[in-house]
Design an enzyme around this catalytic site. Sequence first.
Site, PDB file in Angstrom:
ATOM      1  CB  CYS A  79      46.945  44.427  44.720  1.00  0.00           C
ATOM      2  SG  CYS A  79      46.225  45.996  45.751  1.00  0.00           S
ATOM      3  CG  HIS A 184      46.217  41.430  48.058  1.00  0.00           C
ATOM      4  ND1 HIS A 184      47.572  41.544  47.614  1.00  0.00           N
ATOM      5  CD2 HIS A 184      45.512  42.287  48.206  1.00  0.00           C
ATOM      6  CE1 HIS A 184      47.645  42.585  47.830  1.00  0.00           C
ATOM      7  NE2 HIS A 184      46.660  43.293  48.130  1.00  0.00           N
ATOM      8  CD  GLU A 186      48.787  38.190  47.449  1.00  0.00           C
ATOM      9  OE1 GLU A 186      49.093  39.374  47.802  1.00  0.00           O
ATOM     10  OE2 GLU A 186      47.849  37.751  46.312  1.00  0.00           O
TER      11      GLU A 186
END
Length: 203
Positions: A79, A184, A186
């Site tokens: 990001c 992202h 994650e």
Amino acid sequence: MIAIIDYGCGNLFSLSSSLAVIGEEWQITADKDRLAKADKLILPGVGAFGDAADKLHKTGLDEVLREAASAGKYILGICLGMQLLFEKSYEYGEHAGLGLLKGTIEPLARDIQADLKIPHMGWNNLHVVKQDPILRRNHEGDSVYFVHSFYAKNCEESLLATAEYDVTVPALVGKDNVYGAQFHPEKSGEVGLNLLKSFAELG
């Protein structure tokens, strides 16, 4: 071991949790000696480009990243962390980036239809532009999660995958040992975990 760089601008918990899920050894640190000993580095990031770049410079972590890149160590920016890898940003002014990748960071709002929401937030499909080892577990059309108001431009030489939000958004970039994901991993479920696992196995 993968070191997650702690410079006060990252979503550290979910990222470290994702690395734990895929069975990777990790640590969160800003210690230069530990970063030098790490096998790979992840530069997370949320917030404003100028503030983040200033924190990296004041702590000397900008030079740590440049030295690691020059030494061939694998780096992944996520990001804002991805955006910092580029030459400069025009986010509320003009700010120098790390210069590890060619390109600039510019406002989405200037290039998309006025009725579209900023930030660009939500799930979008990936379009693979160039095959790369970091994508070996991922596929055309994989859905990943974005949250951003600025995006990379003039970055054709490192472009690996894109997404569409009225304009073509560079979603994944990589050149030699330096990689960046605008989305992202994650927060992108199994698709994101696959990308992180492939990154962990590079080299």
